[in-house]
Design an enzyme around this catalytic site. Sequence first.
Site, short mmCIF file in Angstrom:
data_model
loop_
_atom_site.label_atom_id
_atom_site.label_comp_id
_atom_site.label_asym_id
_atom_site.label_seq_id
_atom_site.Cartn_x
_atom_site.Cartn_y
_atom_site.Cartn_z
N ARG A 57 3.38 -0.23 10.36
CA ARG A 57 4.51 -0.09 11.30
C ARG A 57 5.04 -1.41 11.86
O ARG A 57 6.26 -1.56 11.96
CB ARG A 57 4.13 0.87 12.43
CG ARG A 57 4.18 2.32 11.97
CD ARG A 57 3.47 3.25 12.90
NE ARG A 57 2.03 3.04 12.87
CZ ARG A 57 1.16 3.75 13.58
NH1 ARG A 57 1.58 4.71 14.36
NH2 ARG A 57 -0.13 3.51 13.48
N ASP A 108 -13.48 14.71 -5.20
CA ASP A 108 -13.45 15.97 -5.96
C ASP A 108 -14.72 15.96 -6.82
O ASP A 108 -15.57 15.08 -6.65
CB ASP A 108 -12.17 16.02 -6.83
CG ASP A 108 -11.74 17.43 -7.16
OD1 ASP A 108 -12.62 18.24 -7.52
OD2 ASP A 108 -10.54 17.76 -7.07
N LYS A 138 -7.50 8.14 -1.26
CA LYS A 138 -8.75 8.68 -0.70
C LYS A 138 -9.23 9.88 -1.52
O LYS A 138 -9.36 11.00 -1.04
CB LYS A 138 -8.56 9.06 0.77
CG LYS A 138 -8.20 7.87 1.65
CD LYS A 138 -8.26 8.20 3.12
CE LYS A 138 -7.98 7.00 4.00
NZ LYS A 138 -6.55 6.58 4.02
N THR A 144 -11.79 6.79 10.53
CA THR A 144 -11.89 6.26 11.90
C THR A 144 -11.45 7.28 12.94
O THR A 144 -11.67 7.08 14.13
CB THR A 144 -11.07 4.96 12.06
OG1 THR A 144 -9.78 5.18 11.49
CG2 THR A 144 -11.74 3.80 11.37
N ASP A 174 -3.56 4.30 -1.79
CA ASP A 174 -4.48 4.81 -0.77
C ASP A 174 -4.54 6.32 -0.90
O ASP A 174 -3.96 7.05 -0.10
CB ASP A 174 -3.98 4.36 0.60
CG ASP A 174 -5.00 4.61 1.70
OD1 ASP A 174 -6.15 4.96 1.38
OD2 ASP A 174 -4.65 4.44 2.88
N LYS A 183 0.85 -1.20 0.00
CA LYS A 183 0.00 0.00 0.00
C LYS A 183 0.88 1.24 0.00
O LYS A 183 1.81 1.35 0.81
CB LYS A 183 -0.90 0.02 1.24
CG LYS A 183 -1.79 1.26 1.30
CD LYS A 183 -2.85 1.13 2.37
CE LYS A 183 -2.46 1.69 3.70
NZ LYS A 183 -2.39 3.16 3.75
#
Length: 242
Positions: free
Chosen positions: A218, A76, A73, A126, A71, A44
């Site tokens: 991570r 528009d 997002k 989230t 990713d 990703k």
Amino acid sequence: MSLPTNPISAGDIRDKLIIGLDIPSVEEARAVVTRIGDAGTFYKIGYQLAYAGGFEFARELIGQGKKVFLDLKLHDIGNTVEAGVRSVAKLGATFLTVHAYPQTMRAAVAGKAGTNLKILAVTVLTSYDDNDLVEAGYAPVSAADLVARRAGQARDLNIDGIVCAATEARSVRAIVGPDRLIVTPGIRPSGADAGDQKRIVTPAEGIRLGADHLVVARPIVKAADPKAAVEAIVREIAETTA
Ligand code: C5P
């Protein structure tokens, strides 16, 4: 130049783990990918790397047979989203995120027509709770209700999948049905540092809750041995799906 999208293999359990390259430079990202080698098949790329040479790096990964989740997002006006999605499809990406606004989702579905790119919708970030929604100008609505409403709209507009916390996966699955993808971040192998993630689950729990793909960044890219970290998660997924 258009690249073909590398297909997801239902029989290859490695494809269930998406490794988040939350890394500031292509050089560092390339080093991590090299260390992981054949253990990792799906990566990703988000804002941080995308705007630091990550689009060219995505081509490099796709050329090596890896799958790439961009990713980005997107959100528009419809015309801009549709054209942007068309460009991402030409890059050979496998997944692309858009915000789950009906205009945006409709435009994304039009933009990917005739390609193998899959569009994933982000329902409500989230980091937003009910108070944040009011601050953003929404009439009082719970984040959970808005997630449900937008998941239903994503299903009706033929979006390929939803990104949500594993803890929301069951309720989202009940809305979108068995044929849409559920992709969940917030995964932590037992013993790993939670970082800023609040609603974390283990890889095995994520799969049991119905996720099709897990996103982990991570705990892999900051590990002393990223390849071993990937192999341990893939093993846990394999044991859970066996
Ligand atoms: O490092 P960690 O495994 O927490 O990273 C999770 C990845 O998933 C990050 O790239 C983060 O931006 C992304 N993500 C998330 N929560 C969401 C949506 C995306 O953590 N709701």
